[in-house]
Motif scaffolding. Sequence first.
Motif: not given
Length: 448
Positions: A214-219, A223-231, A236-239
């Motif tokens: 769920c989290h990109d270690p570099h980018d 927010p929270a270095q997530l790989r996809a948006p939560i809003d 396309d929502n992360l969950c």
Amino acid sequence: MLGAIVVGACGSDIAYQDRPPFNPPADSTAGFLGYYAVSERATTCGQCHAELQAEWAATAHANAWATLQANAGAQTMCEPCHTVSHNGNRAAEPAGYPTVSDSVAAAAYRDVQCESCHGPGLDHLAAPTAAQPLASGLVAPGGCGDCHNGVHHPFVEQWSVSKHAVGDGLSHGDNPSCAECHNGKDALVQQFGVNAPYANKDDGAVMPITCIVCHDPHDKTLPAQLRAPIDEGTTDNLCVTCHNRRSTPAAPFRGPHAAQGPLVLGGEAGWVPPGYEWLAGMTSSHGDPATNPRLCATCHVSPYTVTDPASGDFVFHSVGHTFEAIPCVDASGIPVPGPCTENDRTFSACVGCHRFEVTARNYFIGFKDRLATLLDQVWRDLNDNAIIDPAPTDGGLLPEILQATGDETQVDPSDQVLTVAEGVLYNAQLAATSERPKFLDGATIVAG
């Protein structure tokens, strides 16, 4: 790297000489290189991996040392997680910053740099193709969980009891049709297009849905270095990338699976009776980004702090990584594994909209009771055999249909016909609660 030497006081002649691509490591035993230029916070790794260095520089990891120094509660025991050390990688303990007594030399190890996760880089620098310092995709030991733990940020403790880490879901991880969501390795590739190497990538084992999924270690773009948006109120929502599978019925009959996304966001979910004009796009306030910007995460990743009621002193900070909207809590308010009653749950995630926990709790209990009443109208397993039997053996609409028609195929998961009765059962399974577990168990068999 090149160093410049000016020849003559006023002359214009400049001679250049090569500078070694790395500084001698302060911890030569472990082989951590650290910063190449401390004042510029330029990592040795970044001399070649410039793009990754630029991404990392925008993350909280790049300011970890300053963050610690600004904290009034900072202690020496905190330093290994705010520097390059044995934490977060496979180096033997102790290593890196804790082993260097000279403060000037130790400064090269400040902040959570590349080697904090990838491990010592000296061997790789000496033989780039022979030694690859790969970060782990697992949580601990040797991963994110080495530092992201404890009462202030118990990510690993809470994640480890969540369904992302344990449970029946992992047993499906080696099934090709399920792996894209039940195996972290496949989820990285198929959901997020990430095919980069990591230490356990090719070990043949199913990987849980770990931090790096769920989290990109570099980018730090999101927010929270997530790989996809939560809003995003879309797929396309992360969950919703995974919680969006079987939300409508089809023949042969199978119950719903991971239908949370369409249910919350107002997508296509459930069985619609023939001739019924569905209100397309109907969305509750929970699924409306204008009302609830964080959507799923508002309830399911809801941090809160527990303090001592007498002194007001800090006790625990929950980071919401059990992913339960209303987790069970102990007497002090710290999340604990369930089951439990509604009175032993915290509804703190609901306070932002419902103002008070007691208000949210009462809404929840009332709504669950309404669902139970409706579910009982569909089927009551009077003989407690988890089989839908014709009335009067069982009660409810489905048993009455079986009694009236004498047709057991009205609820038959093996045929190629989707009946009205099966559509009703599907909707009941979508609405089922833990107090009506036989719907959740997928009971679809009629008496022979």
